[in-house]
Design an enzyme around this catalytic site. Structure first.
Site, PDB file in Angstrom:
ATOM      1  N   CYS A  33       0.822  -1.229   0.000  1.00  0.00           N
ATOM      2  CA  CYS A  33       0.000   0.000   0.000  1.00  0.00           C
ATOM      3  C   CYS A  33       0.853   1.277   0.000  1.00  0.00           C
ATOM      4  O   CYS A  33       0.376   2.338  -0.388  1.00  0.00           O
ATOM      5  CB  CYS A  33      -0.917   0.017   1.214  1.00  0.00           C
ATOM      6  SG  CYS A  33      -1.904  -1.467   1.341  1.00  0.00           S
ATOM      7  N   HIS A  84      -4.030   6.680   1.686  1.00  0.00           N
ATOM      8  CA  HIS A  84      -4.273   5.388   1.040  1.00  0.00           C
ATOM      9  C   HIS A  84      -5.681   4.933   1.433  1.00  0.00           C
ATOM     10  O   HIS A  84      -6.057   5.007   2.601  1.00  0.00           O
ATOM     11  CB  HIS A  84      -3.218   4.382   1.512  1.00  0.00           C
ATOM     12  CG  HIS A  84      -3.634   2.968   1.321  1.00  0.00           C
ATOM     13  ND1 HIS A  84      -4.028   2.468   0.096  1.00  0.00           N
ATOM     14  CD2 HIS A  84      -3.757   1.934   2.203  1.00  0.00           C
ATOM     15  CE1 HIS A  84      -4.362   1.201   0.232  1.00  0.00           C
ATOM     16  NE2 HIS A  84      -4.209   0.852   1.496  1.00  0.00           N
ATOM     17  N   ASN A 133     -10.217  -1.240  -1.850  1.00  0.00           N
ATOM     18  CA  ASN A 133      -8.806  -0.975  -1.544  1.00  0.00           C
ATOM     19  C   ASN A 133      -7.968  -1.454  -2.729  1.00  0.00           C
ATOM     20  O   ASN A 133      -7.894  -2.650  -2.992  1.00  0.00           O
ATOM     21  CB  ASN A 133      -8.458  -1.737  -0.260  1.00  0.00           C
ATOM     22  CG  ASN A 133      -7.023  -1.557   0.190  1.00  0.00           C
ATOM     23  OD1 ASN A 133      -6.134  -1.317  -0.618  1.00  0.00           O
ATOM     24  ND2 ASN A 133      -6.791  -1.704   1.479  1.00  0.00           N
TER      25      ASN A 133
HETATM   26  N1  ACO Z   1     -18.934 -10.700   5.635  1.00  0.00           N
HETATM   27  C1  ACO Z   1     -19.590 -11.080   6.737  1.00  0.00           C
HETATM   28  N2  ACO Z   1     -18.981 -11.438   7.878  1.00  0.00           N
HETATM   29  C2  ACO Z   1     -17.648 -11.387   7.905  1.00  0.00           C
HETATM   30  C3  ACO Z   1     -16.885 -10.981   6.786  1.00  0.00           C
HETATM   31  C4  ACO Z   1     -17.594 -10.639   5.605  1.00  0.00           C
HETATM   32  N3  ACO Z   1     -16.965 -10.243   4.503  1.00  0.00           N
HETATM   33  N4  ACO Z   1     -15.580 -11.029   7.112  1.00  0.00           N
HETATM   34  C5  ACO Z   1     -15.501 -11.438   8.381  1.00  0.00           C
HETATM   35  N5  ACO Z   1     -16.740 -11.661   8.866  1.00  0.00           N
HETATM   36  C6  ACO Z   1     -17.123 -12.129  10.196  1.00  0.00           C
HETATM   37  C7  ACO Z   1     -16.044 -12.907  10.887  1.00  0.00           C
HETATM   38  O1  ACO Z   1     -16.060 -14.250  10.491  1.00  0.00           O
HETATM   39  C8  ACO Z   1     -16.398 -12.726  12.328  1.00  0.00           C
HETATM   40  O2  ACO Z   1     -17.445 -13.619  12.626  1.00  0.00           O
HETATM   41  P1  ACO Z   1     -17.546 -14.338  14.068  1.00  0.00           P
HETATM   42  O3  ACO Z   1     -17.684 -13.227  15.053  1.00  0.00           O
HETATM   43  O4  ACO Z   1     -18.783 -15.183  13.937  1.00  0.00           O
HETATM   44  O5  ACO Z   1     -16.284 -15.108  14.223  1.00  0.00           O
HETATM   45  C9  ACO Z   1     -16.952 -11.324  12.369  1.00  0.00           C
HETATM   46  O6  ACO Z   1     -17.341 -10.999  11.029  1.00  0.00           O
HETATM   47  C10 ACO Z   1     -15.925 -10.308  12.819  1.00  0.00           C
HETATM   48  O7  ACO Z   1     -16.497  -9.049  12.732  1.00  0.00           O
HETATM   49  P2  ACO Z   1     -16.095  -7.921  13.714  1.00  0.00           P
HETATM   50  O8  ACO Z   1     -16.615  -8.221  15.061  1.00  0.00           O
HETATM   51  O9  ACO Z   1     -16.427  -6.583  13.105  1.00  0.00           O
HETATM   52  O10 ACO Z   1     -14.528  -8.122  13.731  1.00  0.00           O
HETATM   53  P3  ACO Z   1     -13.493  -7.110  14.056  1.00  0.00           P
HETATM   54  O11 ACO Z   1     -13.991  -6.149  15.069  1.00  0.00           O
HETATM   55  O12 ACO Z   1     -12.270  -7.877  14.330  1.00  0.00           O
HETATM   56  O13 ACO Z   1     -13.316  -6.293  12.689  1.00  0.00           O
HETATM   57  C11 ACO Z   1     -12.334  -5.924  10.594  1.00  0.00           C
HETATM   58  C12 ACO Z   1     -12.882  -6.934  11.547  1.00  0.00           C
HETATM   59  C13 ACO Z   1     -13.473  -5.121   9.982  1.00  0.00           C
HETATM   60  C14 ACO Z   1     -11.562  -6.603   9.486  1.00  0.00           C
HETATM   61  C15 ACO Z   1     -11.397  -4.980  11.323  1.00  0.00           C
HETATM   62  O14 ACO Z   1     -10.437  -5.743  11.953  1.00  0.00           O
HETATM   63  C16 ACO Z   1     -10.809  -3.981  10.418  1.00  0.00           C
HETATM   64  O15 ACO Z   1     -11.446  -3.074   9.929  1.00  0.00           O
HETATM   65  N6  ACO Z   1      -9.477  -4.111  10.198  1.00  0.00           N
HETATM   66  C17 ACO Z   1      -8.761  -3.308   9.249  1.00  0.00           C
HETATM   67  C18 ACO Z   1      -8.473  -4.156   8.125  1.00  0.00           C
HETATM   68  C19 ACO Z   1      -8.444  -3.395   6.834  1.00  0.00           C
HETATM   69  O16 ACO Z   1      -9.261  -2.584   6.510  1.00  0.00           O
HETATM   70  N7  ACO Z   1      -7.469  -3.689   6.074  1.00  0.00           N
HETATM   71  C20 ACO Z   1      -7.362  -3.027   4.813  1.00  0.00           C
HETATM   72  C21 ACO Z   1      -6.294  -3.666   4.051  1.00  0.00           C
HETATM   73  S1  ACO Z   1      -4.771  -3.285   4.765  1.00  0.00           S
HETATM   74  C22 ACO Z   1      -4.391  -1.782   4.273  1.00  0.00           C
HETATM   75  O17 ACO Z   1      -4.654  -1.363   3.185  1.00  0.00           O
HETATM   76  C23 ACO Z   1      -3.740  -0.949   5.258  1.00  0.00           C
END
Ligand code: ACO
Length: 330
Positions: free
Chosen positions: A113, A257, A287
């Site tokens: 990124c 980004h 992204n």
């Molecule tokens: N659709 C539906 N459910 C999903 C999906 C999806 N696409 N992906 C994951 N889940 C589920 C998981 O399986 C999990 O289920 P469970 O609770 O039954 O195990 C649940 O959703 C997790 O959701 P949250 O409680 O919101 O989880 P968390 O608070 O950990 O957030 C998230 C997850 C949104 C990925 C968060 O960690 C985040 O925003 N991280 C940043 C990651 C990011 O944006 N990276 C970008 C790329 S890196 C970069 O460019 C810098």
């Protein structure tokens, strides 16, 4: 010493639009989940086969035209991509062939990124020292072909999209200028956002077992990425401000980004910036990793949110972990 500037910008995305509703048909996810967690509504996926160089070519042609130079004036080609066509040579070699510029040096950058700002910093040094006059800098990604578009890959698959952005970096003869760049990395977090296979220290580099185990797909520790992103983004913006004796009020636009809308909102809040001053187009493209900054710059110009003479700060955070910023007079 010469001064450098971004003289022209261009973008290109595949025609094929994939909405959250399209993803609902491939995996257990929902439009609501994706929009609420990421701000993404749709992204563009290539129609296969299309490699990074091929996707980047139209963006390069637009940037060259807008910079008012000719293709033959290009002294150096730098490509930032996480998704090259092959392990080697780099995408820049294939792009050079498509541009029909044999003999021009080519360089691939692999800092995910942060690739576009790392490339901007490299281009800036070459222009400032006078070694080169016109550098083509590209950020391009073909992420879609490397995603697990089933439910097991949904946490990552809903985030990424394909796209390309290109810029011509030249000697500046007016008020436009790249004032500073700051680059950082911390490899202790390399495996918090990575793709394991093909594995370069094992023979064979790729096997049926690796494919069956899903090691060919990106893996992310989402919480770790989020935690670091929301602290490193504001810090690196502040570094850019300090280096140029700017206050946050001096800045006309911050172009981060496009990682995730939640990250962008959190960064704006921490910087005390209204969201109107933090550019976002993640809803349209998802992204796009190394392509996201030039795609954002192109859109910001088209939407008249970026005008000549504006004070702009670019900032990235991503896999590596790597992070960076640039202060620019547009
Ligand atoms: N659709 C539906 N459910 C999903 C999906 C999806 N696409 N992906 C994951 N889940 C589920 C998981 O399986 C999990 O289920 P469970 O609770 O039954 O195990 C649940 O959703 C997790 O959701 P949250 O409680 O919101 O989880 P968390 O608070 O950990 O957030 C998230 C997850 C949104 C990925 C968060 O960690 C985040 O925003 N991280 C940043 C990651 C990011 O944006 N990276 C970008 C790329 S890196 C970069 O460019 C810098």
């Amino acid at each position: 010493m010469f001064r450098s500037k971004i003289a022209g910008i261009g973008k290109h995305v595949p025609e094929n639009v994939v909405t959250n509703y399209d993803l609902e048909k491939m995996m257990d996810t929902s439009n609501e989940w994706i929009v609420e967690r990421t701000g993404i509504h749709e992204r563009h996926f290539v129609t296969q086969p299309c490699g990074a160089a091929e996707l980047a070519l139209p963006a390069c042609e637009k940037a060259i035209l807008r910079a008012g130079i000719e293709k033959k004036d290009i002294d150096f080609i730098i490509v930032a991509t996480t998704t090259p066509e092959h392990l080697f040579p780099g995408t820049s070699s294939f792009l050079q062939t498509l541009l029909d510029l044999p003999g021009v040096p080519t360089l691939d950058i692999r800092v995910q990124c942060s690739g576009f700002i790392y490339g901007l910093s490299i281009a800036d040094q070459f222009i400032k020292t006078g070694q080169y006059q016109n550098i083509l800098l590209v950020g391009v990604e073909v992420q879609s072909v490397g995603l697990n578009l089933n439910t097991e890959g949904r946490d990552i698959a809903v985030l990424f999209g394909d796209g390309a952005g290109a810029a011509i970096i030249t000697r500046s003869d007016d008020k436009s200028e790249i004032l500073s760049t700051h680059l950082y990395g911390d490899g202790r977090y390399a495996k918090d956002l990575w793709v394991d296979a093909p594995v370069g220290y094992q023979s064979p580099r790729i096997s049926k077992e690796m494919i069956d185990e899903g090691r060919i797909y990106p893996k992310m520790n989402g919480r770790q990425v989020f935690k670091h992103a929301i602290t490193k983004f504001p810090k690196v913006v502040m570094t850019a401000l300090k280096a140029n004796n700017w206050t946050i009020e001096d800045v006309d636009l911050v172009v981060p980004h496009q990682a995730n809308m939640r990250i962008t909102e959190s960064v704006a809040k921490r910087l005390g910036l209204p969201l109107e001053k933090v550019f976002s187009n993640i809803h349209k493209y998802g992204n796009t990793t190394a392509a996201s900054i030039p795609l954002a710059l192109d859109d910001a110009c088209a939407e008249q949110k970026l005008k000549k003479g504006d004070k702009v700060v670019l900032a990235t955070f991503g896999s590596g972990f790597t992070w960076s910023s640039a202060a620019i007079i547009w």
